[in-house]
Design a protein around this motif. Structure first.
Motif, PDB file in Angstrom:
ATOM      1  N   VAL A  33       0.861  -1.187   0.000  1.00 16.42           N
ATOM      2  CA  VAL A  33       0.000   0.000   0.000  1.00 16.42           C
ATOM      3  C   VAL A  33       0.893   1.231   0.000  1.00 16.42           C
ATOM      4  N   SER A  34       0.579   2.195  -0.863  1.00 15.18           N
ATOM      5  CA  SER A  34       1.356   3.435  -0.934  1.00 15.18           C
ATOM      6  C   SER A  34       0.452   4.624  -0.648  1.00 15.18           C
ATOM      7  N   GLY A  35       1.079   5.804  -0.592  1.00 17.04           N
ATOM      8  CA  GLY A  35       0.316   7.023  -0.361  1.00 17.04           C
ATOM      9  C   GLY A  35      -0.628   7.370  -1.496  1.00 17.04           C
ATOM     10  N   LEU A  36      -0.459   6.738  -2.665  1.00 17.93           N
ATOM     11  CA  LEU A  36      -1.384   6.994  -3.768  1.00 17.93           C
ATOM     12  C   LEU A  36      -2.784   6.480  -3.448  1.00 17.93           C
ATOM     13  N   GLU A  37      -2.865   5.346  -2.730  1.00 17.89           N
ATOM     14  CA  GLU A  37      -4.163   4.773  -2.350  1.00 17.89           C
ATOM     15  C   GLU A  37      -4.028   4.187  -0.942  1.00 17.89           C
ATOM     16  N   PRO A  38      -3.998   5.035   0.071  1.00 13.48           N
ATOM     17  CA  PRO A  38      -3.670   4.571   1.420  1.00 13.48           C
ATOM     18  C   PRO A  38      -4.666   3.590   2.016  1.00 13.48           C
ATOM     19  N   GLU A  39      -5.912   3.593   1.541  1.00 11.51           N
ATOM     20  CA  GLU A  39      -6.913   2.650   2.048  1.00 11.51           C
ATOM     21  C   GLU A  39      -7.086   1.449   1.113  1.00 11.51           C
ATOM     22  N   GLY A  40      -6.155   1.264   0.186  1.00  8.66           N
ATOM     23  CA  GLY A  40      -6.248   0.159  -0.760  1.00  8.66           C
ATOM     24  C   GLY A  40      -6.148  -1.193  -0.070  1.00  8.66           C
ATOM     25  N   ASN A  41      -6.652  -2.225  -0.757  1.00  7.04           N
ATOM     26  CA  ASN A  41      -6.611  -3.585  -0.212  1.00  7.04           C
ATOM     27  C   ASN A  41      -6.004  -4.522  -1.249  1.00  7.04           C
ATOM     28  N   PRO A  42      -4.725  -4.312  -1.593  1.00  9.78           N
ATOM     29  CA  PRO A  42      -4.122  -5.135  -2.639  1.00  9.78           C
ATOM     30  C   PRO A  42      -3.966  -6.596  -2.247  1.00  9.78           C
ATOM     31  N   LEU A  43      -3.850  -6.887  -0.951  1.00  8.71           N
ATOM     32  CA  LEU A  43      -3.684  -8.284  -0.556  1.00  8.71           C
ATOM     33  C   LEU A  43      -4.944  -9.092  -0.859  1.00  8.71           C
ATOM     34  N   LYS A  44      -6.099  -8.491  -0.676  1.00 13.51           N
ATOM     35  CA  LYS A  44      -7.346  -9.181  -1.042  1.00 13.51           C
ATOM     36  C   LYS A  44      -7.347  -9.503  -2.529  1.00 13.51           C
ATOM     37  N   ALA A  45      -6.954  -8.537  -3.363  1.00 14.49           N
ATOM     38  CA  ALA A  45      -6.898  -8.766  -4.809  1.00 14.49           C
ATOM     39  C   ALA A  45      -5.866  -9.834  -5.151  1.00 14.49           C
ATOM     40  N   TRP A  46      -4.725  -9.827  -4.450  1.00 19.32           N
ATOM     41  CA  TRP A  46      -3.660 -10.795  -4.700  1.00 19.32           C
ATOM     42  C   TRP A  46      -4.127 -12.220  -4.400  1.00 19.32           C
ATOM     43  N   LEU A  47      -4.717 -12.419  -3.226  1.00 12.42           N
ATOM     44  CA  LEU A  47      -5.164 -13.757  -2.849  1.00 12.42           C
ATOM     45  C   LEU A  47      -6.274 -14.250  -3.778  1.00 12.42           C
ATOM     46  N   THR A  48      -7.164 -13.352  -4.171  1.00  9.61           N
ATOM     47  CA  THR A  48      -8.217 -13.727  -5.117  1.00  9.61           C
ATOM     48  C   THR A  48      -7.616 -14.160  -6.448  1.00  9.61           C
ATOM     49  N   SER A  49      -6.593 -13.440  -6.904  1.00  7.25           N
ATOM     50  CA  SER A  49      -5.929 -13.782  -8.168  1.00  7.25           C
ATOM     51  C   SER A  49      -5.273 -15.157  -8.087  1.00  7.25           C
ATOM     52  N   LEU A  50      -4.578 -15.429  -6.977  1.00  3.71           N
ATOM     53  CA  LEU A  50      -3.897 -16.712  -6.850  1.00  3.71           C
ATOM     54  C   LEU A  50      -4.894 -17.866  -6.842  1.00  3.71           C
ATOM     55  N   GLU A  51      -6.001 -17.681  -6.148  1.00  3.63           N
ATOM     56  CA  GLU A  51      -7.029 -18.724  -6.132  1.00  3.63           C
ATOM     57  C   GLU A  51      -7.585 -18.952  -7.538  1.00  3.63           C
ATOM     58  N   ARG A  52      -7.783 -17.879  -8.282  1.00  2.00           N
ATOM     59  CA  ARG A  52      -8.337 -18.019  -9.630  1.00  2.00           C
ATOM     60  C   ARG A  52      -7.333 -18.684 -10.566  1.00  2.00           C
ATOM     61  N   PHE A  53      -6.043 -18.368 -10.409  1.00  2.00           N
ATOM     62  CA  PHE A  53      -5.020 -19.007 -11.240  1.00  2.00           C
ATOM     63  C   PHE A  53      -4.999 -20.517 -11.024  1.00  2.00           C
ATOM     64  N   LEU A  54      -5.268 -20.952  -9.786  1.00  2.00           N
ATOM     65  CA  LEU A  54      -5.358 -22.385  -9.521  1.00  2.00           C
ATOM     66  C   LEU A  54      -6.466 -23.041 -10.354  1.00  2.00           C
ATOM     67  N   GLU A  55      -7.510 -22.284 -10.632  1.00  2.00           N
ATOM     68  CA  GLU A  55      -8.655 -22.822 -11.361  1.00  2.00           C
ATOM     69  C   GLU A  55      -8.461 -22.784 -12.871  1.00  2.00           C
ATOM     70  N   VAL A  56      -7.804 -21.749 -13.381  1.00  2.00           N
ATOM     71  CA  VAL A  56      -7.826 -21.534 -14.835  1.00  2.00           C
ATOM     72  C   VAL A  56      -6.520 -21.893 -15.529  1.00  2.00           C
ATOM     73  N   LEU A  57      -5.479 -22.256 -14.769  1.00  2.00           N
ATOM     74  CA  LEU A  57      -4.192 -22.579 -15.382  1.00  2.00           C
ATOM     75  C   LEU A  57      -3.741 -23.976 -14.959  1.00  2.00           C
ATOM     76  N   PRO A  58      -3.107 -24.721 -15.862  1.00  2.00           N
ATOM     77  CA  PRO A  58      -2.714 -26.100 -15.541  1.00  2.00           C
ATOM     78  C   PRO A  58      -1.484 -26.164 -14.649  1.00  2.00           C
ATOM     79  N   ASP A  59      -1.439 -27.179 -13.815  1.00  2.00           N
ATOM     80  CA  ASP A  59      -0.330 -27.348 -12.891  1.00  2.00           C
ATOM     81  C   ASP A  59       0.983 -27.624 -13.609  1.00  2.00           C
ATOM     82  N   ASP A  60       0.926 -28.308 -14.774  1.00  2.00           N
ATOM     83  CA  ASP A  60       2.157 -28.744 -15.434  1.00  2.00           C
ATOM     84  C   ASP A  60       2.706 -27.748 -16.451  1.00  2.00           C
TER      85      ASP A  60
END
Length: 363
Positions: A218-245
């Motif tokens: 989080v930076s002063g550009l968006e001090p109330e931002g929640n990038p970790l929520k977006a990050w964890l959501t992205s990782l969960e979605r990558f598990l669904e849409v991309l192959p393990d191998d």
């Protein structure tokens, strides 16, 4: 476990072919993380460049060596920047001008890049000052952050004056193969990864790196931002849409396989940090600066402390916005955080049991 199929790394100004028509090259970086991986994808009538390196040192000369030795007489026809950070977009404008080639980016990355590369010290305003105070860094943080304002522009050539927009699901056809855009978030606003199903290759940028964890800040550009929520959501979605191998071609470290293993490790890594922060705030309220030792078990120098505080605030914003931490302002204007979730003792017991009984997810 992760596997690394390429024991050798490309020498400066040289390339290694990692998949049919996909070349891996490296450029130096003037920091502790001393390299960035860049990629070339061959098309019928030219080459697609994926990420560019910073506009520093010998990087332009090294690019010229690549042009002379490895393009097989074909031009650069397009430049793709996975996201706006200067090691990825620093020479996009130069490459696009040299080759009169279009730049492909998501809208969120292109516009954010314009903001940061054009920032100057006079743009450091009261909200930036307040963010440093709220984080617990006080006047020292204000002075450091003000002095670094505009630093991105000093290592980034002027951004391309136009771009072609990438979005989730955009398909680029390169030498008859389809490369699908998969967008992640958290490390940057709208990070573009490229996946080719026929090659089973993922160009992951900074969204998935094998041996280090991407900064979620989080930076002063968006001090109330929640990038970790977006990050964890992205990782969960990558598990669904991309192959393990898939063969993963990251921006740092080396190409690897074992994508799902790495994604699960990254999710657990941040979940461990979240519960550790809650536990640290049980007895008395603490500031972000006071909580840094919970996340970082090493001494932080001035080069690293700004990013470290940004990462700590990202975790604290996540917990605060979920209602697991209370946030108050002390007499100096600093935020102080206290754990208020009465399920924490039970979750701590479960967390300890899991840590003691389960095999750790190893990198």
């Amino acid at each position: 476990m992760l596997n690394y199929p390429f024991p050798e790394k490309p020498a400066a100004g040289d390339v290694i072919e990692v998949a049919e028509g996909v070349l891996w090259l490296r450029m130096p970086l003037p920091m502790a993380l001393d390299h960035i991986n860049l990629y070339l994808i061959e098309d019928h009538d030219g080459w697609w460049v994926v990420d560019t390196g910073m506009d520093v040192g010998a990087t332009r000369d090294l690019w010229q060596q690549i042009f002379d030795k490895h393009l097989r007489g074909k031009p650069v026809k397009a430049v793709v920047a996975t996201h706006w950070h200067p090691d990825h977009v620093g020479l996009a404008g130069w490459l696009c001008d040299v080759w009169r080639a279009p730049c492909y980016m998501t809208q969120g990355e292109y516009l954010t890049g314009l903001v940061y590369t054009r920032a100057a010290k006079e743009h450091f305003g009261w909200s930036n000052e307040q963010h440093q105070v709220r984080s617990g860094r006080g006047q020292a943080g204000i002075d450091s952050a003000r002095s670094s304002m505009g630093g991105v522009g000093r290592i980034t050539h002027a951004m391309p004056t136009s771009y072609r927009r990438l979005e989730e699901g955009t398909r680029l056809t390169i030498k008859g193969r389809r490369w699908r855009v998969v967008v992640g978030s958290g490390h940057s606003p709208e990070h573009a990864c490229l996946f080719c199903e026929s090659l089973n290759v993922l160009l992951s940028g900074d969204q998935v790196i094998p041996r280090i964890t991407s900064n979620i800040s989080v930076s002063g550009l968006e001090p109330e931002g929640n990038p970790l929520k977006a990050w964890l959501t992205s990782l969960e979605r990558f598990l669904e849409v991309l192959p393990d191998d898939a063969l993963v071609l990251p921006a740092h470290n080396t190409p690897f396989t074992g994508l799902h293993h790495r994604l699960r490790y990254l999710i657990e890594h941040h979940e461990d940090h979240l519960i550790a922060l809650e536990q640290a705030c049980m007895t008395q309220p603490k500031s972000a600066v006071e909580l840094l030792p919970v996340l970082f078990q090493r001494e932080l120098n001035e080069q690293h402390i700004g990013l470290a505080v940004g990462e700590c605030v990202a975790h604290l914003n996540y917990l605060y916005q979920r209602g697991q931490l209370e946030r108050t302002v002390d007499a100096e204007g600093c935020y102080r955080y206290r754990s208020i979730d009465d399920t924490l003792p039970m979750r701590l017991r479960k967390h300890r049991h899991r840590a003691e009984s389960a095999d750790p997810i190893r990198v």
